[in-house]
Design a protein around this motif. Sequence first.
Motif, PDB file in Angstrom:
ATOM      1  N   CYS A  86      17.900 -24.704  20.065  1.00  0.00           N
ATOM      2  CA  CYS A  86      17.242 -24.653  21.375  1.00  0.00           C
ATOM      3  C   CYS A  86      17.416 -23.284  22.020  1.00  0.00           C
ATOM      4  CB  CYS A  86      17.817 -25.740  22.287  1.00  0.00           C
ATOM      5  SG  CYS A  86      17.439 -27.424  21.790  1.00  0.00           S
ATOM      6  N   PHE A  87      18.634 -22.759  21.929  1.00  0.00           N
ATOM      7  CA  PHE A  87      18.924 -21.454  22.526  1.00  0.00           C
ATOM      8  C   PHE A  87      18.124 -20.354  21.832  1.00  0.00           C
ATOM      9  CE2 PHE A  87      21.902 -17.691  22.487  1.00  0.00           C
ATOM     10  CZ  PHE A  87      21.619 -17.297  23.785  1.00  0.00           C
ATOM     11  N   SER A  88      18.099 -20.387  20.500  1.00  0.00           N
ATOM     12  CA  SER A  88      17.362 -19.352  19.761  1.00  0.00           C
ATOM     13  C   SER A  88      15.869 -19.429  20.057  1.00  0.00           C
ATOM     14  CB  SER A  88      17.599 -19.521  18.259  1.00  0.00           C
ATOM     15  OG  SER A  88      18.971 -19.336  17.936  1.00  0.00           O
ATOM     16  N   LEU A  89      15.333 -20.649  20.155  1.00  0.00           N
ATOM     17  CA  LEU A  89      13.914 -20.792  20.447  1.00  0.00           C
ATOM     18  C   LEU A  89      13.593 -20.263  21.847  1.00  0.00           C
ATOM     19  CD1 LEU A  89      11.244 -21.798  19.289  1.00  0.00           C
ATOM     20  CD2 LEU A  89      11.722 -24.033  20.298  1.00  0.00           C
ATOM     21  N   ALA A  90      14.511 -20.502  22.796  1.00  0.00           N
ATOM     22  CA  ALA A  90      14.315 -19.972  24.149  1.00  0.00           C
ATOM     23  C   ALA A  90      14.235 -18.451  24.122  1.00  0.00           C
ATOM     24  CB  ALA A  90      15.448 -20.433  25.057  1.00  0.00           C
ATOM     25  N   LEU A  91      15.148 -17.823  23.390  1.00  0.00           N
ATOM     26  CA  LEU A  91      15.130 -16.365  23.300  1.00  0.00           C
ATOM     27  C   LEU A  91      13.839 -15.870  22.653  1.00  0.00           C
ATOM     28  CD1 LEU A  91      18.808 -15.645  22.168  1.00  0.00           C
ATOM     29  CD2 LEU A  91      17.802 -15.145  24.390  1.00  0.00           C
ATOM     30  N   TRP A 118       2.444 -17.759  23.374  1.00  0.00           N
ATOM     31  CA  TRP A 118       3.564 -16.871  23.032  1.00  0.00           C
ATOM     32  C   TRP A 118       3.323 -15.532  23.700  1.00  0.00           C
ATOM     33  CZ3 TRP A 118       6.895 -18.304  18.689  1.00  0.00           C
ATOM     34  CH2 TRP A 118       7.955 -17.426  18.522  1.00  0.00           C
ATOM     35  N   PRO A 119       4.240 -15.070  24.546  1.00  0.00           N
ATOM     36  CA  PRO A 119       5.473 -15.730  24.980  1.00  0.00           C
ATOM     37  C   PRO A 119       5.188 -16.802  26.025  1.00  0.00           C
ATOM     38  CG  PRO A 119       5.206 -13.657  26.121  1.00  0.00           C
ATOM     39  CD  PRO A 119       4.059 -13.736  25.141  1.00  0.00           C
ATOM     40  N   ASP A 120       6.205 -17.595  26.332  1.00  0.00           N
ATOM     41  CA  ASP A 120       6.070 -18.682  27.301  1.00  0.00           C
ATOM     42  C   ASP A 120       7.397 -18.847  28.038  1.00  0.00           C
ATOM     43  OD1 ASP A 120       5.643 -20.948  28.763  1.00  0.00           O
ATOM     44  OD2 ASP A 120       4.718 -22.082  27.128  1.00  0.00           O
ATOM     45  N   PRO A 121       7.587 -18.078  29.124  1.00  0.00           N
ATOM     46  CA  PRO A 121       8.873 -18.133  29.825  1.00  0.00           C
ATOM     47  C   PRO A 121       9.172 -19.499  30.446  1.00  0.00           C
ATOM     48  CG  PRO A 121       7.282 -16.768  31.017  1.00  0.00           C
ATOM     49  CD  PRO A 121       6.681 -17.068  29.692  1.00  0.00           C
ATOM     50  N   VAL A 122       8.142 -20.256  30.804  1.00  0.00           N
ATOM     51  CA  VAL A 122       8.396 -21.595  31.350  1.00  0.00           C
ATOM     52  C   VAL A 122       8.968 -22.494  30.264  1.00  0.00           C
ATOM     53  CG1 VAL A 122       7.333 -23.639  32.372  1.00  0.00           C
ATOM     54  CG2 VAL A 122       6.626 -21.364  33.124  1.00  0.00           C
ATOM     55  N   ALA A 123       8.328 -22.495  29.082  1.00  0.00           N
ATOM     56  CA  ALA A 123       8.861 -23.282  27.972  1.00  0.00           C
ATOM     57  C   ALA A 123      10.236 -22.770  27.559  1.00  0.00           C
ATOM     58  CB  ALA A 123       7.891 -23.223  26.789  1.00  0.00           C
ATOM     59  N   ALA A 124      10.447 -21.455  27.576  1.00  0.00           N
ATOM     60  CA  ALA A 124      11.750 -20.887  27.233  1.00  0.00           C
ATOM     61  C   ALA A 124      12.829 -21.428  28.169  1.00  0.00           C
ATOM     62  CB  ALA A 124      11.698 -19.368  27.306  1.00  0.00           C
ATOM     63  N   THR A 125      12.491 -21.561  29.447  1.00  0.00           N
ATOM     64  CA  THR A 125      13.459 -22.087  30.415  1.00  0.00           C
ATOM     65  C   THR A 125      13.857 -23.514  30.064  1.00  0.00           C
ATOM     66  OG1 THR A 125      12.477 -20.681  32.130  1.00  0.00           O
ATOM     67  CG2 THR A 125      13.882 -22.480  32.864  1.00  0.00           C
ATOM     68  N   GLN A 126      12.881 -24.313  29.655  1.00  0.00           N
ATOM     69  CA  GLN A 126      13.193 -25.706  29.320  1.00  0.00           C
ATOM     70  C   GLN A 126      14.071 -25.793  28.069  1.00  0.00           C
ATOM     71  OE1 GLN A 126      12.492 -27.872  31.610  1.00  0.00           O
ATOM     72  NE2 GLN A 126      11.478 -26.154  32.667  1.00  0.00           N
ATOM     73  N   TRP A 127      13.808 -24.969  27.065  1.00  0.00           N
ATOM     74  CA  TRP A 127      14.661 -24.961  25.882  1.00  0.00           C
ATOM     75  C   TRP A 127      16.053 -24.440  26.213  1.00  0.00           C
ATOM     76  CZ3 TRP A 127      13.462 -27.976  22.163  1.00  0.00           C
ATOM     77  CH2 TRP A 127      12.125 -28.205  21.828  1.00  0.00           C
ATOM     78  N   ARG A 129      17.521 -24.834  29.043  1.00  0.00           N
ATOM     79  CA  ARG A 129      18.192 -25.931  29.758  1.00  0.00           C
ATOM     80  C   ARG A 129      18.810 -26.910  28.776  1.00  0.00           C
ATOM     81  NH1 ARG A 129      16.750 -30.890  30.547  1.00  0.00           N
ATOM     82  NH2 ARG A 129      14.601 -30.498  29.872  1.00  0.00           N
ATOM     83  N   ARG A 130      18.074 -27.275  27.716  1.00  0.00           N
ATOM     84  CA  ARG A 130      18.601 -28.238  26.742  1.00  0.00           C
ATOM     85  C   ARG A 130      19.842 -27.678  26.047  1.00  0.00           C
ATOM     86  NH1 ARG A 130      13.641 -30.839  23.352  1.00  0.00           N
ATOM     87  NH2 ARG A 130      15.445 -31.927  22.412  1.00  0.00           N
ATOM     88  N   ALA A 131      19.807 -26.373  25.738  1.00  0.00           N
ATOM     89  CA  ALA A 131      20.981 -25.766  25.107  1.00  0.00           C
ATOM     90  C   ALA A 131      22.140 -25.666  26.086  1.00  0.00           C
ATOM     91  CB  ALA A 131      20.624 -24.388  24.563  1.00  0.00           C
ATOM     92  N   ALA A 132      21.828 -25.348  27.353  1.00  0.00           N
ATOM     93  CA  ALA A 132      22.882 -25.257  28.368  1.00  0.00           C
ATOM     94  C   ALA A 132      23.537 -26.603  28.589  1.00  0.00           C
ATOM     95  CB  ALA A 132      22.287 -24.736  29.675  1.00  0.00           C
ATOM     96  N   GLU A 133      22.735 -27.646  28.670  1.00  0.00           N
ATOM     97  CA  GLU A 133      23.292 -28.990  28.847  1.00  0.00           C
ATOM     98  C   GLU A 133      24.088 -29.427  27.636  1.00  0.00           C
ATOM     99  OE1 GLU A 133      19.749 -31.168  29.661  1.00  0.00           O
ATOM    100  OE2 GLU A 133      19.782 -30.737  31.832  1.00  0.00           O
ATOM    101  N   GLY A 134      23.802 -28.803  26.484  1.00  0.00           N
ATOM    102  CA  GLY A 134      24.576 -29.089  25.279  1.00  0.00           C
ATOM    103  C   GLY A 134      25.916 -28.380  25.244  1.00  0.00           C
ATOM    104  N   GLY A 135      26.202 -27.554  26.270  1.00  0.00           N
ATOM    105  CA  GLY A 135      27.515 -26.938  26.391  1.00  0.00           C
ATOM    106  C   GLY A 135      27.650 -25.549  25.816  1.00  0.00           C
ATOM    107  N   LEU A 136      26.544 -24.898  25.450  1.00  0.00           N
ATOM    108  CA  LEU A 136      26.623 -23.553  24.879  1.00  0.00           C
ATOM    109  C   LEU A 136      26.697 -22.530  26.011  1.00  0.00           C
ATOM    110  CD1 LEU A 136      26.510 -22.112  22.094  1.00  0.00           C
ATOM    111  CD2 LEU A 136      24.054 -21.835  22.468  1.00  0.00           C
ATOM    112  N   PRO A 137      27.813 -21.793  26.142  1.00  0.00           N
ATOM    113  CA  PRO A 137      27.954 -20.867  27.285  1.00  0.00           C
ATOM    114  C   PRO A 137      26.869 -19.800  27.343  1.00  0.00           C
ATOM    115  CG  PRO A 137      30.093 -21.278  26.279  1.00  0.00           C
ATOM    116  CD  PRO A 137      29.069 -21.890  25.375  1.00  0.00           C
ATOM    117  N   ASP A 138      26.494 -19.221  26.192  1.00  0.00           N
ATOM    118  CA  ASP A 138      25.443 -18.204  26.211  1.00  0.00           C
ATOM    119  C   ASP A 138      24.132 -18.784  26.746  1.00  0.00           C
ATOM    120  OD1 ASP A 138      27.087 -16.242  25.271  1.00  0.00           O
ATOM    121  OD2 ASP A 138      26.408 -16.360  23.196  1.00  0.00           O
ATOM    122  N   ALA A 139      23.852 -20.032  26.378  1.00  0.00           N
ATOM    123  CA  ALA A 139      22.645 -20.685  26.865  1.00  0.00           C
ATOM    124  C   ALA A 139      22.741 -20.974  28.354  1.00  0.00           C
ATOM    125  CB  ALA A 139      22.394 -21.977  26.095  1.00  0.00           C
TER     126      ALA A 139
END
Length: 590
Positions: A86-91, A118-127, A129-139
């Motif tokens: 999720c984090f990589s896809l957001a980037l 592509w690019p899609d900053p709104v979709a990137a934000t949602q991805w 969020r999923r990585a952040a909620e998964g506990g990844l600090p960088d995300a």
Amino acid sequence: MRTFLSGLLGAVSPTARFRHACRLLEHEGRSAQGFALLGRLARDGMVAAQYQVARAYLEGNGVPRSPVEGVHWMHMAACAGHVEGCFSLALMLLVDPPDHRGADGLLPVALPDGIDQWPDPVAATQWARRAAEGGLPDAQALYGYLLATGPHPVRDPQAARMWCERAARAGCPQGDLGLAVAHLSAPDQLPGTDPDAVAALIRAADSGLPTAQYMLGLLHERGWGLPADRAQAEQWYARAAAQGVRPAQARYGALLLEEGADRPRNVMTAETWLRRAGLAGDREAAALLGDLHARGEAALPGDHEAVMWYRRAADRDHAVACRMLALLYRHGRGVAADPAQARHWLKRAAELGDVAAMTDLAAALVAQGQDARSTPDTPLPDFMPAARAGDPVAAFNLAVSLHDGVGMVADPVQAASWMGRAARAGVVNAEYWYGRMLLEGDGVPMDVARARHWLERAARHGLADACVVAAQLCLEGKGGPRDHAGALALYQRAAHMGRAEAMFSLGALYGGGHDLPPDRTRALHWFMRGAEAGNALSQFMLGRYLVKGLAGPVDRVRARYWLEQAAAHGVRGARDELDRMTRADEHAGS
């Protein structure tokens, strides 16, 4: 036996096969074998393998590089909930592909299902969020950053701060950077007013994040939340510049061009950093390089180089660079003289809000005069909308156009009205013009007292033309009391700005006959300055002083030279003086 069977079964379990494939992938000679094993696991639905296959395709590890396949597998892993996927896809979705060729400059020509653009900053934000909620600090740091600075539909300053704080507590420097960015981008806060955000930025910079180092340099340079400290700013800019941060390279180069309290300018090093930033697309750096070449300060200066750098900056809508490019085209420096190109770039600079360009454009319109009126197809700027909206510089240019009938029917009354608005708003050139209009009754009833007020105001703001006219009014006592001392001060200001007629007037004031103590030595000095600047009356008076020895020894040779110069400019008294010298010389020889 039980232990043996357990180990055997473990060796062939999907998890064990996955670990074995990852080890092979990292082995230089067996990476293709490792990728093949991962591919089978990925196709069987193992999410971790799908993520590793995506990375292998994107990096060209064990398989030819293919961003198309990389995006496909990364999207599959992310949809299955893989946190790092999720984090990589957001980037990836935040990268603007150069030339619309897709991730890393190579297409996804066909985007995977679920990715619409592509690019899609709104979709990137949602991805994110999923990585952040998964506990990844960088995300968490990325998600906080996007909530602070992303598209308006996703912005949430309070949530941004919360996620960045969470990342920072986990020891992620990007979290500290995100806190600082969230603060600096907040519309309701002045930069540097949040001490916690400043402290977070310092931690991020100390950890080596180049963006944080650049931002810390900015705070030190501008005194935002920290004492203004140019030396500290320079150090942080230098560290960020060395790591390739383009705006840091530009600011570092700009600071090196300034004279420091403890060091001289370093033009050579400055040019090096500015060139790096300019070639990378920084318009401020390109404009500064144009200045260096135009002023002859570059290592290998040249007007053609100035044109090149100004054009780089002008193409990126740098207003001052547009104006300087117009100047080079006007005078044929580094490029063939081209009045049309000069007008084009001057107009562009004015459209971008450059005040000096707006003033230059008005002067150019006046200079065009009949030419502009006789060619109605020539496109001219429309200053009316901006003037009506309250733009004082547009009001000044509109007044000039109305006064001279450039691009519209001449209307002196409306010209005076708009000029008055611009003058009251503080446009210095308008103060001078309005004063002249009042002095001459041009479009407005003559009012010498008000004229003197506006001319003196423009003079106080340093306009040489205004100094000369206001000084004459003071000298003659028009529009107010006679003030020879005030006239002297105004003439001195204009003379120091290079106005030759002011130099003559200073010589005349010091020469006697005014409400000032005569000082013929100073009078001679200013007559000499005016004569050398080409003022005919100064040349005449200098010749008279030298022939009569009014402020020193007689010097008939130099006197004759300056009198001949004045006579050539049409000063009749100079010819009379020369005739007297000739008769005197003939009488002395007889």
